[in-house]
Design a protein around this motif. Sequence first.
Motif, PDB file in Angstrom:
ATOM      1  N   HIS A 180       1.050  -1.311  -0.014  1.00 48.06           N
ATOM      2  CA  HIS A 180       0.109   0.206   0.078  1.00 48.06           C
ATOM      3  C   HIS A 180       0.731   1.299   0.019  1.00 48.06           C
ATOM      4  O   HIS A 180       0.498   2.179  -0.337  1.00 48.06           O
ATOM      5  CB  HIS A 180      -0.607   0.111   0.965  1.00 48.06           C
ATOM      6  N   ARG A 215     -10.782   3.962  -1.547  1.00 48.09           N
ATOM      7  CA  ARG A 215      -9.709   2.954  -0.458  1.00 48.09           C
ATOM      8  C   ARG A 215     -10.842   3.481   0.762  1.00 48.09           C
ATOM      9  O   ARG A 215      -9.131   4.551   1.571  1.00 48.09           O
ATOM     10  CB  ARG A 215      -8.779   2.837  -0.721  1.00 48.09           C
ATOM     11  N   ARG A 249     -15.830   1.443  -1.038  1.00 48.87           N
ATOM     12  CA  ARG A 249     -14.755   0.537  -0.689  1.00 48.87           C
ATOM     13  C   ARG A 249     -14.862   0.568   0.992  1.00 48.87           C
ATOM     14  O   ARG A 249     -14.597   1.755   1.185  1.00 48.87           O
ATOM     15  CB  ARG A 249     -13.495  -0.044  -1.051  1.00 48.87           C
ATOM     16  N   LYS A 290      -2.428  -2.800   6.474  1.00 42.75           N
ATOM     17  CA  LYS A 290      -3.126  -0.962   7.053  1.00 42.75           C
ATOM     18  C   LYS A 290      -3.935  -1.613   8.208  1.00 42.75           C
ATOM     19  O   LYS A 290      -4.693  -1.767   8.037  1.00 42.75           O
ATOM     20  CB  LYS A 290      -4.060  -0.686   5.744  1.00 42.75           C
ATOM     21  N   ARG A 298      -9.038  -9.519   8.052  1.00 38.91           N
ATOM     22  CA  ARG A 298      -8.879  -8.015   7.491  1.00 38.91           C
ATOM     23  C   ARG A 298     -10.211  -8.103   7.102  1.00 38.91           C
ATOM     24  O   ARG A 298     -10.822  -8.821   6.779  1.00 38.91           O
ATOM     25  CB  ARG A 298      -7.991  -8.463   6.971  1.00 38.91           C
ATOM     26  N   MET A 329     -15.523  -7.585  -3.530  1.00 34.43           N
ATOM     27  CA  MET A 329     -13.476  -6.920  -4.296  1.00 34.43           C
ATOM     28  C   MET A 329     -13.750  -8.305  -4.497  1.00 34.43           C
ATOM     29  O   MET A 329     -14.050  -9.974  -3.604  1.00 34.43           O
ATOM     30  CB  MET A 329     -13.296  -7.140  -3.753  1.00 34.43           C
ATOM     31  N   GLU A 348     -11.430 -10.793  -4.770  1.00 36.03           N
ATOM     32  CA  GLU A 348      -9.399 -10.907  -4.528  1.00 36.03           C
ATOM     33  C   GLU A 348      -8.588 -12.430  -3.896  1.00 36.03           C
ATOM     34  O   GLU A 348      -7.803 -11.591  -3.536  1.00 36.03           O
ATOM     35  CB  GLU A 348      -9.716  -9.531  -3.859  1.00 36.03           C
ATOM     36  N   GLY A 353     -10.019  -7.376  -7.311  1.00 39.26           N
ATOM     37  CA  GLY A 353      -8.533  -6.811  -6.980  1.00 39.26           C
ATOM     38  C   GLY A 353      -7.772  -7.861  -7.229  1.00 39.26           C
ATOM     39  O   GLY A 353      -7.202  -8.666  -6.358  1.00 39.26           O
ATOM     40  N   THR A 354      -6.811  -7.600  -7.936  1.00 39.99           N
ATOM     41  CA  THR A 354      -5.591  -8.481  -8.852  1.00 39.99           C
ATOM     42  C   THR A 354      -4.403  -8.373  -7.604  1.00 39.99           C
ATOM     43  O   THR A 354      -3.643  -9.349  -7.647  1.00 39.99           O
ATOM     44  CB  THR A 354      -5.786  -7.847  -9.707  1.00 39.99           C
ATOM     45  N   ASN A 355      -4.501  -7.067  -6.572  1.00 42.03           N
ATOM     46  CA  ASN A 355      -3.235  -6.811  -6.168  1.00 42.03           C
ATOM     47  C   ASN A 355      -3.020  -8.019  -4.625  1.00 42.03           C
ATOM     48  O   ASN A 355      -2.400  -8.764  -5.045  1.00 42.03           O
ATOM     49  CB  ASN A 355      -2.742  -5.632  -5.612  1.00 42.03           C
ATOM     50  N   ASP A 356      -4.597  -8.472  -4.245  1.00 37.80           N
ATOM     51  CA  ASP A 356      -4.608  -9.717  -3.452  1.00 37.80           C
ATOM     52  C   ASP A 356      -4.662 -10.829  -3.929  1.00 37.80           C
ATOM     53  O   ASP A 356      -4.436 -11.529  -3.685  1.00 37.80           O
ATOM     54  CB  ASP A 356      -5.217  -9.382  -2.363  1.00 37.80           C
ATOM     55  N   ARG A 400       2.706  -9.487  -0.702  1.00 38.88           N
ATOM     56  CA  ARG A 400       2.850  -8.732  -1.733  1.00 38.88           C
ATOM     57  C   ARG A 400       3.753  -7.189  -1.069  1.00 38.88           C
ATOM     58  O   ARG A 400       4.016  -6.713  -1.840  1.00 38.88           O
ATOM     59  CB  ARG A 400       1.294  -7.629  -2.115  1.00 38.88           C
ATOM     60  N   CYS A 413      -9.946  -3.338 -10.485  1.00 37.01           N
ATOM     61  CA  CYS A 413      -9.508  -2.069 -10.158  1.00 37.01           C
ATOM     62  C   CYS A 413      -7.823  -2.678  -8.951  1.00 37.01           C
ATOM     63  O   CYS A 413      -7.610  -1.584  -8.120  1.00 37.01           O
ATOM     64  CB  CYS A 413     -10.802  -1.765  -8.513  1.00 37.01           C
ATOM     65  N   GLY A 414      -7.621  -3.529  -9.251  1.00 36.30           N
ATOM     66  CA  GLY A 414      -5.833  -3.897  -8.646  1.00 36.30           C
ATOM     67  C   GLY A 414      -5.087  -3.007 -10.350  1.00 36.30           C
ATOM     68  O   GLY A 414      -5.496  -2.653 -10.782  1.00 36.30           O
TER      69      GLY A 414
HETATM   70  C1  PEP Z   1      -6.605  -5.297  -4.487  1.00 33.29           C
HETATM   71  O1  PEP Z   1      -6.548  -6.282  -3.893  1.00 33.29           O
HETATM   72  O2  PEP Z   1      -6.141  -5.665  -6.101  1.00 33.29           O
HETATM   73  C2  PEP Z   1      -6.934  -3.254  -4.362  1.00 33.29           C
HETATM   74  C3  PEP Z   1      -7.481  -2.969  -5.143  1.00 33.29           C
HETATM   75  O3  PEP Z   1      -7.465  -3.256  -3.366  1.00 33.29           O
HETATM   76  P1  PEP Z   1      -5.646  -3.007  -2.143  1.00 33.29           P
HETATM   77  O4  PEP Z   1      -4.734  -3.099  -3.156  1.00 33.29           O
HETATM   78  O5  PEP Z   1      -6.205  -1.666  -1.422  1.00 33.29           O
HETATM   79  O6  PEP Z   1      -5.988  -3.889  -1.197  1.00 33.29           O
END
Ligand code: PEP
Length: 565
Positions: free
Chosen positions: A195, A302, A338, A346, A367, A438, A440, A461-464, A474, A511-512
């Motif tokens: 983040h 966020r 969200r 976080k 979480r 989401m 994710e 949420g591609t990040n997670d 990550r 949205c990732g």
């Molecule tokens: C994600 O996980 O892709 C996402 C958009 O949310 P965050 O990065 O806040 O976990």
Amino acid sequence: MKPLQGLAASGGIAIGRAHVLSALSVEVSHHFISPEQMEAELSRFDAAVELARTELTELKQNLSEEVPAELSAFIEVHELMLHDPIMTRSPRDLIERRRYNAAWALSTQVEQLAKQFEEMDDEYLRERSFDVRQVGERILKHLAREAGAAQPQTAPGAGDEIVIVAHDIAPADMLEFKEIHFAGFVTDLGGVTSHTAIVARSLQLPAVVACNNATHTIKQDDVLIIDGYTGKVYVNPDEATREKFVALAELERGKRAALLEIRDLPAITPAGDRIELAANIELPDDVDEALAANVDAIGLFRTEFLFMGRKLLPDEDEQFSAYARVVLAMAGKPVTIRTLDIGADKALDAAYDAYAAVAPNPALGLRAIRFCLANPEMFRTQLRAIFRASALGKVKILIPMIAHEHEIEQTLVQIERAKKELKARGEKFDPQVPVGAMIEIPAAALAINTLLPKLDFASLGTNDLIQYTLAIDRADAQVAYLYQPAHPAVMQLIEHTIKSCNLAGKPVSVCGEMAGDPLFTVQLLQMGLKSFSMHPGCILPIKSIIRATIAPPLAQTSSLASGAA
Ligand code: PEP
Ligand code: MG
């Protein structure tokens, strides 16, 4: 000198002087002061030093006879340091010349001194670095209690670009940096979708993370060039390197200016598909940047950033004002809010913090929606604030970290209760606010068809999703090389989700960070994606790719995707 190599976390070129953040355990605020505030800030500093001296003298006087002689010798060393001009005069100098606030000036000097001790050959002297930091913390503690701290001011002017060098920066601390102007960041730790990196991108600040030992190699005031595209950091570069990067930065500014030409054109592919381009924001004021990029919507607000870095959680009215600010600014364009995604990297400062300290694995723990369902009063406070904002424009609610149908059901129960509470108070709201999830967690992507009947929309949420599919934290620099968005397993889950949503007629977006990465735009279009949400700074480059892309749909290659049909 060879450049240091880290991970490219936020694109762009930054050139400036290093400010190495101290590793002091006491929280240190960093900001500039105005010339008018200088005298008061110097007096606060002097008073804090005096209080620290008195405290030590009293401590020594009150030592009982039995305490070992080493302890009083130890206190004497601290007393000597507190009287040494190197500890007390240099910070005054930084306050006067650099216009640093007192805490920043002190921590800068303490860090420099501690490093000098650390580099000594003699073991006894090396260990004195701990004493330097302890003395610094003692003064900082008194400074924090001293009233009348100067309010933050903007940087003293052009030509004074500062590059932050830190071991790590917590996402909450990044909020503080949002208030002041810095040219870029380098950290020892971190991952590209941590983040901290996300906030750096949203600030459009070049950043390099996972740059091993940056804080040890780089000295205060070294000249740095950060190449946020390749992850290279040049320390005290020669003239030729400097000129090359000044020219590159200029070229980049030119490219950005050229992209402004498509700002008001729609994101339409040559085949005529209209693609929605939305913005991700962290704080209400970020909406201005989204508007400047002429986005179609806010695709991800966020909200947890409103809750971080403070002792008391925001109440319903404060949250309502924050959401209303964004909804009103978007003037009828959709705003996807969200609900609180707290946990993992976080953390909350407030009472709930206790959990973070004991959770064996916070990323897999209480979480996001799990935390909210465990704290229903707090959750409904947020839901009521969001619904109140829905009276002012088009609002959607997005639930993070959904994996089970029953989590959606429980969320919908809380939503109905929140609506009832508002009705009883006679508040206005839109009863038809769409509720989405989401996607994710891999389980949610795989089981998307069982979740969709209960949802109005989905957002990937591609990040997670990458983190949980590949079992790669990550934010962990050590395994960042394994954090691979293009891994076939990740791609199959994304494709399966997009195709399933399209078949079910439920809107789906990404949205990732992949949504704003030009490497994946064509592939996502081929999968059938019609909505992308990203940092406002990414909108125009992605729009230019969309407008140039002839993207025939992907053949049904994955077994997952064909199973969706
Ligand atoms: C994600 O996980 O892709 C996402 C958009 O949310 P965050 O990065 O806040 O976990
Ligand atoms: Mg996430």
